[in-house]
Design an enzyme around this catalytic site. Sequence first.
Site, PDB file in Angstrom:
ATOM      1  N   LYS A  83       0.860  -1.188   0.000  1.00  0.00           N
ATOM      2  CA  LYS A  83       0.000   0.000   0.000  1.00  0.00           C
ATOM      3  C   LYS A  83       0.893   1.233   0.000  1.00  0.00           C
ATOM      4  O   LYS A  83       1.723   1.422   0.896  1.00  0.00           O
ATOM      5  CB  LYS A  83      -0.889  -0.048   1.247  1.00  0.00           C
TER       6      LYS A  83
HETATM    7  O1  G3P Z   1      -7.565   1.816   5.123  1.00  0.00           O
HETATM    8  C1  G3P Z   1      -7.963   3.065   4.679  1.00  0.00           C
HETATM    9  C2  G3P Z   1      -9.305   3.533   5.136  1.00  0.00           C
HETATM   10  O2  G3P Z   1     -10.324   2.662   4.901  1.00  0.00           O
HETATM   11  C3  G3P Z   1      -9.391   4.503   6.252  1.00  0.00           C
HETATM   12  O3  G3P Z   1     -10.678   4.650   6.806  1.00  0.00           O
HETATM   13  O4  G3P Z   1     -12.226   5.395   8.562  1.00  0.00           O
HETATM   14  O5  G3P Z   1      -9.779   5.920   8.777  1.00  0.00           O
HETATM   15  O6  G3P Z   1     -11.181   7.090   7.098  1.00  0.00           O
HETATM   16  P1  G3P Z   1     -10.971   5.824   7.868  1.00  0.00           P
END
Ligand code: G3P
Length: 217
Positions: A83
Amino acid sequence: MKFFIDTANTDEIRELNDLGLVDGVTTNPSLILKSGRNINEVIKDICNIIKGPVSAEVAATDYDNIMRETNHLLKIAENICIKLPLTFDGLRVCKILTEKGRKTNMTLCFTANQALLAAKAGATFVSPFIGRLDDINLNGMKLISEIRTIFDNYAFRTEILAASIRTANHVKEAALIGADIVTMPSIILKQLINHPLTDKGLEIFLADWTKTGQKIG
Ligand code: G3P
């Protein structure tokens, strides 16, 4: 549509994997912090549970160090997906990994142009962050729709991995638009099954069945 789980919690991953609902896992530095575990150990454990791609995120931001961290992470398991940040240094590493046949996930995508660059670099996945756009009063789902149109216009093979999912409705909307994958916290995946009429209907059927006095089998 594929379901990935956005977590570094191996108990949650095991539980949902046993239901046959997990096609892959995504992690990020915040999720590693939340797990309270060492990145090498937790990623290795996840890769042993899940056959599909497991995204492990680099923490470096410059080309040389991204490359160094990438080479380290690649050794953990065959199903590691690197990633990378959606920056020019990240894209440069993405291109190299694509040529080597390794999986990549370009993260922190907030515009259709960023997704276009990820596709040009041959990324396996691009992760548009829906919830974080909604958080600042923009339309996260519109971004998914724009990327879908662009990728279809040019037959790009990069898969749209809808990320930063906050609600069950996000999952439905992303599916309607045609996102290839949704990565969600396990709590959202569990919410997908909820409907009060399902619970009520089951209750009625069970009560009536008891009244028949019958037994199946
Ligand atoms: O892994 C990336 C992502 O899904 C982050 O989510 O909830 O931290 O905005 P969030």
